[in-house]
Motif scaffolding. Sequence first.
Motif, mmCIF file in Angstrom:
data_model
loop_
_atom_site.group_PDB
_atom_site.id
_atom_site.type_symbol
_atom_site.label_atom_id
_atom_site.label_comp_id
_atom_site.label_asym_id
_atom_site.label_seq_id
_atom_site.Cartn_x
_atom_site.Cartn_y
_atom_site.Cartn_z
ATOM 1 N N ALA A 92 23.937 -1.738 -13.867
ATOM 2 C CA ALA A 92 24.384 -0.605 -13.052
ATOM 3 C C ALA A 92 25.872 -0.334 -13.237
ATOM 4 N N ARG A 93 26.651 -1.385 -13.379
ATOM 5 C CA ARG A 93 28.099 -1.241 -13.534
ATOM 6 C C ARG A 93 28.482 -0.761 -14.934
ATOM 7 N N ASP A 94 27.868 -1.330 -15.963
ATOM 8 C CA ASP A 94 28.293 -1.064 -17.336
ATOM 9 C C ASP A 94 27.606 0.136 -17.968
ATOM 10 N N LEU A 95 26.406 0.477 -17.499
ATOM 11 C CA LEU A 95 25.650 1.609 -18.049
ATOM 12 C C LEU A 95 25.231 2.515 -16.902
ATOM 13 N N PRO A 96 26.169 3.245 -16.302
ATOM 14 C CA PRO A 96 25.880 3.967 -15.059
ATOM 15 C C PRO A 96 24.851 5.088 -15.185
ATOM 16 N N ASP A 97 24.550 5.522 -16.406
ATOM 17 C CA ASP A 97 23.577 6.602 -16.582
ATOM 18 C C ASP A 97 22.275 6.132 -17.228
ATOM 19 N N VAL A 98 22.155 4.835 -17.491
ATOM 20 C CA VAL A 98 20.983 4.345 -18.214
ATOM 21 C C VAL A 98 19.726 4.471 -17.359
ATOM 22 N N ARG A 99 18.588 4.670 -18.024
ATOM 23 C CA ARG A 99 17.297 4.696 -17.349
ATOM 24 C C ARG A 99 16.546 3.411 -17.676
ATOM 25 N N LEU A 100 15.752 2.957 -16.729
ATOM 26 C CA LEU A 100 15.071 1.675 -16.858
ATOM 27 C C LEU A 100 13.562 1.871 -16.848
ATOM 28 N N LEU A 101 12.890 1.173 -17.761
ATOM 29 C CA LEU A 101 11.430 1.164 -17.832
ATOM 30 C C LEU A 101 10.942 -0.230 -17.477
ATOM 31 N N ALA A 102 10.033 -0.318 -16.522
ATOM 32 C CA ALA A 102 9.474 -1.603 -16.095
ATOM 33 C C ALA A 102 7.956 -1.528 -16.186
ATOM 34 N N LEU A 103 7.365 -2.493 -16.854
ATOM 35 C CA LEU A 103 5.911 -2.586 -16.937
ATOM 36 C C LEU A 103 5.403 -3.638 -15.971
ATOM 37 N N VAL A 104 4.283 -3.340 -15.332
ATOM 38 C CA VAL A 104 3.648 -4.308 -14.441
ATOM 39 C C VAL A 104 2.225 -4.528 -14.925
#
Length: 289
Positions: A118-130
């Motif tokens: 969150a601090r270093d890549l403030p615009d990144v999107r995250l993909l999580a698989l369950v």
Amino acid sequence: MKRLLRSPRSKRVAQTVSVTAARLSPRERMLPGFLIVGAQRGGTTSLYRALSQHPLVAKPLWHKGIHYFDLHYERGPGWYRAHFPAAAAGRGTGGARSLTFESSPYYMLHPLAGARIARDLPDVRLLALVRDPVERAYSAHAHEIARGYESEPFERALELEPQRLAGEVERMTADPGYRSHSLQHQSYIHRGQYADQLERLEALVGRDRLHVIDSGDFFRDPAPVYDRVVEFLGLPAAGYPVFDRHNARPRQDMPEPLRRELREHFRPYDARLERWLGEAPSWRRGEAG
């Protein structure tokens, strides 16, 4: 000589030299626009390979998982950026901008990774698989046995898990350089409590930057799942990749009483996934209420 050049050691040396050279021009390197953050044994390799086939997605230079935000954060942003293509490679046809990414499935579980991202890549999107957490735990145990990180049979490893994990998160929080073997390699039940991990990431990056994928749906009917991922990432539709299942291990029979016990344990955690998925997770559909 040819055999030497193909050896794992020679590849590691070549990678180290390449990273060192790339660190001389970090500003000329792309930073990831998205990350696959987990879960381990949940289909991350299959999703990585599918997304790598999109014409506007650039892979990291050497391997899919860099593990910067969990295991190598002390190496600094220059080291991390050196693992990605040069910015010039991110210019697609017609001026469209490419995205680069990586897949490190320990990010979702590691207690410090989310805040670092969150601090270093403030615009990144995250993909999580369950994935079905019972099957995921069984698969993870076989995976760790094969890699030499586990020596106990599955049922005994589950019994030992609370003892193995006791105080580990607190140690990692107090000492960011501390690596927990148990949390990384022996957290079979803990890793399957997905809702806890997703809610922690949501508090750090926001709901709109976190997309959750049911791996059961992805493997059963990948095209619509892939479409939603591409839309979430802001990429144009570009046809479909070759979908395949990677790193699947042959299943062995789990004792039915143990399976029932684990399914009951995970029931409340699975119920909390509905707000992320918009419906019951695939492994709970069709159950009696």
